[in-house]
Scaffold this motif. Structure first.
Motif, PDB file in Angstrom:
ATOM      1  N   THR A  39       0.955  -1.358  -0.191  1.00  0.00           N
ATOM      2  CA  THR A  39       0.044  -0.294  -0.069  1.00  0.00           C
ATOM      3  C   THR A  39       0.909   1.223  -0.089  1.00  0.00           C
ATOM      4  N   GLY A  40       0.354   2.508  -0.386  1.00  0.00           N
ATOM      5  CA  GLY A  40       0.869   3.662  -0.034  1.00  0.00           C
ATOM      6  C   GLY A  40       2.224   3.803  -0.671  1.00  0.00           C
ATOM      7  N   ILE A  41       3.271   4.508  -0.146  1.00  0.00           N
ATOM      8  CA  ILE A  41       4.421   4.799  -0.832  1.00  0.00           C
ATOM      9  C   ILE A  41       5.118   3.395  -0.870  1.00  0.00           C
ATOM     10  N   HIS A  44       4.281   2.237  -4.413  1.00  0.00           N
ATOM     11  CA  HIS A  44       4.915   3.012  -5.574  1.00  0.00           C
ATOM     12  C   HIS A  44       6.540   2.687  -5.573  1.00  0.00           C
ATOM     13  N   LEU A 233       1.519  12.853   3.336  1.00  0.00           N
ATOM     14  CA  LEU A 233       1.134  12.220   2.134  1.00  0.00           C
ATOM     15  C   LEU A 233      -0.425  11.791   2.314  1.00  0.00           C
ATOM     16  N   LYS A 234      -1.158  11.567   1.301  1.00  0.00           N
ATOM     17  CA  LYS A 234      -2.304  10.977   1.375  1.00  0.00           C
ATOM     18  C   LYS A 234      -2.315   9.495   1.054  1.00  0.00           C
ATOM     19  N   THR A 235      -2.052   9.052   2.382  1.00  0.00           N
ATOM     20  CA  THR A 235      -2.010   7.238   2.342  1.00  0.00           C
ATOM     21  C   THR A 235      -2.837   6.724   3.263  1.00  0.00           C
ATOM     22  N   ASP A 255       0.128  13.314  -3.158  1.00  0.00           N
ATOM     23  CA  ASP A 255      -0.290  12.020  -3.588  1.00  0.00           C
ATOM     24  C   ASP A 255       0.949  11.142  -3.314  1.00  0.00           C
ATOM     25  N   ALA A 256       0.477   9.580  -2.985  1.00  0.00           N
ATOM     26  CA  ALA A 256       1.557   8.721  -2.749  1.00  0.00           C
ATOM     27  C   ALA A 256       2.771   8.677  -3.568  1.00  0.00           C
ATOM     28  N   GLY A 259       5.757  10.235  -2.257  1.00  0.00           N
ATOM     29  CA  GLY A 259       6.407   9.617  -1.004  1.00  0.00           C
ATOM     30  C   GLY A 259       7.632   8.564  -1.240  1.00  0.00           C
TER      31      GLY A 259
END
Length: 314
Positions: A39-41, A44, A233-235, A255-256, A259
């Motif tokens: 999930t999240g950073i 990515h 961040l938005k996570t 946004d993620a 991050g």
């Protein structure tokens, strides 16, 4: 002035100069672990590593989420496949099992991204071993995981052209208001008097101190250990924060994918090799940590305490 300066510098970063599509080198042949990578950073981060050819393990406790992320990553990367490693950082026996399983499956480890964590859960939440959930997950669990993987990291360093491997420790700007109160690491009256925000800040302070100590103790053997604030961040990490808490903080949430920038820079580029023992900030810059994180006495005390906690896990 120091904390205020760092808060402004980290909350309102300039446009990033580091670009994942342009600046990450070919990673073919490298093996990496990203804790909390589904999930999240973390997601990515894994995505960018796969695209550049790395073999990546997503380490996390929820296999269903892991499998879902792996399927999505295959679509997002045009067929690249991450691998799942079961790891519950809030359970030291699970940490031990995860490290053993990885070593059974792999002979090398080039980069360990200690990315997973928890943020401001209820104060009543503790780990399987009785630690404050935030300190136990963010610091103790990652310390033990890294300790168990040190032999494979050190042996891998001997085989790389530059003699280096990396441990990238995700901290937070929250460490700026943190410190270490050893009486609150485990559950008890002192811990329950603290707010969940201050317990979070303490765990992120611990991440920086631990990262510095890892660099100090193993830097001459090829371990490049960095800590970083990935950005506001938005996570999913912020799921326990209320809207008013976010508004009160007075920061812009990005946004993620943003991050992932700083930890990818630290974990993949030649430039990132220069920052062992340093604290990095958005986006891909060196920052100013809380000066207390560099206190040698504090670092030695935390390392000794951590070693004591994990010496008899059976």
């Amino acid at each position: 002035m120091g904390v205020a300066y760092s808060f402004i510098t980290e909350s309102f970063p300039p446009k990033p100069q580091f670009n994942v599509d342009r600046d990450i080198p070919n990673l073919t042949g490298q093996v990496m672990i990203v804790t909390g990578g589904y999930t999240g950073i973390g997601y990515h981060t894994v995505k960018s590593l796969l695209i550049r050819g790395a073999k990546v393990y997503i380490a996390g406790r929820n296999k269903e989420k892991g499998d879902k992320a792996i399927a999505q990553l295959q679509q997002d990367t045009k067929g690249k496949e991450a691998l799942f490693l079961e790891l519950d950082l809030a359970d030291l026996k699970s940490v031990q099992n995860a490290a053993a399983e990885f070593i059974r499956r792999e002979g090398q480890l080039h980069v360990l991204f200690n990315n997973g964590g928890v943020m401001v859960p209820p104060v009543s939440d503790v780990t399987a071993d009785g630690y404050d959930l935030q300190f136990g997950t963010n610091v103790v669990g990652h310390f033990y995981f890294t300790k168990l993987l040190l032999p494979i990291l050190l042996s891998t360093a001997k085989t790389t052209p530059n003699g280096k491997v990396r441990v990238v420790n995700t901290s937070s700007m929250g460490h700026l208001i943190g410190d270490l109160d050893f009486a609150t690491f485990k559950d008890g009256p002192a811990r329950r008097k603290k707010s969940t925000v201050m317990l979070y800040a303490q765990s992120k302070f611990g991440n920086v101190v631990y990262s510095n100590q890892l660099a100090k103790r193993y830097g001459d053997q090829g371990i490049v250990s960095t800590s970083l604030h990935p950005g506001n961040l938005k996570t999913e990490l912020g799921r326990h924060r209320s809207p008013w808490e976010i508004a009160l903080a007075g920061v812009i949430l990005y946004d993620a994918p943003y991050g992932a920038l700083t930890q990818l820079w630290a974990g993949t580029t030649d430039e990132g090799l220069k920052y062992g023992g340093k604290y990095l900030i958005p986006w891909a810059r060196e920052g100013r940590p809380n000066p207390r994180t560099n206190d040698e006495k504090t670092g030695d005390e935390l390392w000794t305490w951590l070693e004591e906690q994990v010496k008899d896990i059976a």
